[in-house]
Design a protein around this motif. Structure first.
Motif, PDB file in Angstrom:
ATOM      1  N   LEU A   4       3.294   5.168   8.542  1.00 37.16           N
ATOM      2  CA  LEU A   4       2.890   4.774   7.201  1.00 37.16           C
ATOM      3  C   LEU A   4       4.121   4.163   6.543  1.00 37.16           C
ATOM      4  O   LEU A   4       5.179   4.792   6.505  1.00 37.16           O
ATOM      5  N   ALA A  24      -0.846   1.632   7.135  1.00 35.94           N
ATOM      6  CA  ALA A  24      -0.867   2.519   8.295  1.00 35.94           C
ATOM      7  C   ALA A  24      -0.987   1.664   9.546  1.00 35.94           C
ATOM      8  O   ALA A  24      -1.831   0.764   9.615  1.00 35.94           O
ATOM      9  N   THR A  31      -9.240   6.538  10.120  1.00 37.05           N
ATOM     10  CA  THR A  31      -8.494   7.111   8.998  1.00 37.05           C
ATOM     11  C   THR A  31      -9.466   7.772   8.040  1.00 37.05           C
ATOM     12  O   THR A  31     -10.488   7.181   7.687  1.00 37.05           O
ATOM     13  N   MET A  34      -6.899   8.946   2.162  1.00 36.43           N
ATOM     14  CA  MET A  34      -5.556   8.397   1.965  1.00 36.43           C
ATOM     15  C   MET A  34      -5.149   8.659   0.523  1.00 36.43           C
ATOM     16  O   MET A  34      -6.019   8.740  -0.359  1.00 36.43           O
ATOM     17  N   ARG A  50      -5.832  10.289  -4.788  1.00 33.93           N
ATOM     18  CA  ARG A  50      -6.329  10.358  -3.426  1.00 33.93           C
ATOM     19  C   ARG A  50      -7.699   9.702  -3.377  1.00 33.93           C
ATOM     20  O   ARG A  50      -8.471   9.807  -4.343  1.00 33.93           O
ATOM     21  N   ARG A  71      -8.324   1.208  -1.633  1.00 32.30           N
ATOM     22  CA  ARG A  71      -7.973   1.108  -0.223  1.00 32.30           C
ATOM     23  C   ARG A  71      -8.737  -0.032   0.417  1.00 32.30           C
ATOM     24  O   ARG A  71      -9.810  -0.425  -0.045  1.00 32.30           O
ATOM     25  N   ASN A  76      -6.485  -0.624   6.995  1.00 27.58           N
ATOM     26  CA  ASN A  76      -5.793   0.674   6.944  1.00 27.58           C
ATOM     27  C   ASN A  76      -4.688   0.671   5.888  1.00 27.58           C
ATOM     28  O   ASN A  76      -3.546   1.079   6.139  1.00 27.58           O
ATOM     29  N   VAL A  78      -3.661   1.391   1.629  1.00 27.82           N
ATOM     30  CA  VAL A  78      -3.995   2.032   0.364  1.00 27.82           C
ATOM     31  C   VAL A  78      -3.012   1.519  -0.682  1.00 27.82           C
ATOM     32  O   VAL A  78      -1.855   1.249  -0.377  1.00 27.82           O
ATOM     33  N   CYS A  95       3.223   7.918   0.518  1.00 28.33           N
ATOM     34  CA  CYS A  95       1.883   7.650   1.015  1.00 28.33           C
ATOM     35  C   CYS A  95       1.482   8.773   1.977  1.00 28.33           C
ATOM     36  O   CYS A  95       2.317   9.280   2.734  1.00 28.33           O
ATOM     37  N   ASN A  96       0.217   9.124   1.934  1.00 30.23           N
ATOM     38  CA  ASN A  96      -0.299  10.215   2.765  1.00 30.23           C
ATOM     39  C   ASN A  96      -1.651   9.802   3.327  1.00 30.23           C
ATOM     40  O   ASN A  96      -2.456   9.182   2.627  1.00 30.23           O
ATOM     41  N   ALA A  97      -1.907  10.140   4.580  1.00 27.64           N
ATOM     42  CA  ALA A  97      -3.203   9.784   5.169  1.00 27.64           C
ATOM     43  C   ALA A  97      -3.551  10.757   6.281  1.00 27.64           C
ATOM     44  O   ALA A  97      -2.671  11.251   6.995  1.00 27.64           O
TER      45      ALA A  97
END
Length: 122
Positions: A4, A24, A31, A34, A50, A71, A76, A78, A95-97
């Protein structure tokens, strides 16, 4: 290997805007949710926003009405559009996914980016 990568951080005056992006990449099968988290100096990491795979969004109370998460599932990616920025928004944004990859195709694993610094001056 799944990565990411965030971009778009920087220095902005209070009241200004920034747009963060997160891409990503790697051997991704699918996925799930995210999102964006942030960590200010001396504070714990906290959820900012989120978005689920179906498009449902969640925001921290402190950013509601100012930040918008979106997103692009096909790419992929966000995004986090941040408006009316305040000095208290200063933090490293991560960033988190939840990603299912070729290496581990039977479950979604939580992934994190390296973070991008947002500094809001008063």
């Amino acid at each position: 290997q799944v990565q990411l990568v965030e971009s778009g951080g920087g220095l902005v005056q209070a009241g200004g805007s920034l747009r963060l992006s997160c891409a990503a990449s790697g051997s991704i099968i699918s996925t799930n949710a995210m999102g964006w988290y942030r960590q200010a100096p001396g504070k714990q990491r906290e959820l900012v926003a989120r978005v689920t795979n179906r498009g449902s969004t969640t925001y921290a109370d402190s950013v509601k009405g100012r930040f918008t998460i979106s997103r692009d599932k096909a790419k992929n990616m966000v995004y986090l559009q941040m408006n009316s920025l305040k000095p208290e928004d200063t933090a490293v944004y991560y960033c988190n996914a939840d990603i299912k990859s070729v290496r581990d195709p039977y479950r979604f694993l939580e992934r994190w980016g390296q973070g991008t610094l947002v500094t809001v001056s008063s």
